[in-house]
Design an enzyme around this catalytic site. Structure first.
Site: not given
Ligand code: C5J
Length: 226
Positions: A24, A72, A129, A162, A202
């Site tokens: 993104d 996105e 996406k 994301c 972990q």
């Molecule tokens: C992503 C968002 N790409 N923060 N989207 O992290 O809404």
């Protein structure tokens, strides 16, 4: 084999079984007038990730590694945009509204596109996406399976949304996910830090954390040894 310095442990990755996944890096998140700014964020905070990402992208292309970009966003009719996502919060502009870079987070609009510094070249899959994770409602898993990919080098924005969601999805699907810390960014520096801390905690519960310089050094060492 690339012998990569990482946390919580070093990791060996075979270039032919590894994909660089850039999440993104779109104008809507990184430039003024887009989705990120409409939520009240300082988009300038994401800029630091661009140059390390550019260097890693150049090295991956030179090495012939599979490079995948994600974006996105939603179709112009917004049939794939859940009302619960569109209605959320009190942004100055909502998804689908018209801003200076076109309709916010809508495919085909200038803001939805990837920033020029990291623009995909022919042959590099671009995954559109609708959600935060890159596996949800996309053919990413199919593309990776068809190329016998086992390891994901993950860059992009934002670290805690994301990037984290994709890493968790990828981890559950059996991929070794290695997040390159300086190639990621957040509007919240503390979320960036904690987003990375969660991945490597972990014993590496979701994956590994490394950095651009570690990767570039390890790739050079592999090439010298060949
Ligand atoms: C992503 C968002 N790409 N923060 N989207 O992290 O809404």
């Amino acid at each position: 084999m690339i012998q990569l310095a990482a946390e919580p442990t070093p990791i060996a990755i075979e270039p032919a079984r590894t994909a660089l996944v850039i999440i993104d890096m779109q104008r809507d998140f990184l430039e003024p007038g887009g989705f990120g700014e409409s939520l009240g964020n300082d988009v300038g905070l994401l800029k630091a990730a661009v140059e390390p990402c550019r260097q890693v992208l150049a090295a991956a292309r030179k090495a012939g590694m599979l490079v995948i970009h994600t974006r996105e966003g939603h179709s112009p009719d917004m049939n794939d945009a859940p009302p619960a996502k569109v209605e959320r919060g009190a942004p100055s502009k909502r998804i689908g509204d018209v801003g200076p870079m076109g309709r916010i987070l809508i495919q085909g609009e200038p803001g939805h596109d990837i920033i020029p510094e990291l623009y995909p070249i022919a042959g590099e899959p671009v995954i559109d996406k609708p959600g935060k994770g890159a596996f949800y409602a996309t053919n990413l898993g199919l593309i990776l399976a068809n190329r016998s990919i086992e390891n994901l080098l993950v860059c992009g924005v934002t670290t805690e949304v994301c990037v984290n969601t994709t890493v968790r999805e990828g981890n559950d699907r059996g991929f070794r996910c290695i997040v390159l810390a300086d190639c990621c960014g957040s509007y919240f520096p503390e979320f960036h830090k904690m987003g990375l801390a969660m991945i490597k905690a972990q014993g590496g519960i979701f994956g590994w954390v490394s950095g651009s310089q570690q990767l570039l050094a390890a790739m050079s060492a592999t090439q010298r040894a060949a």
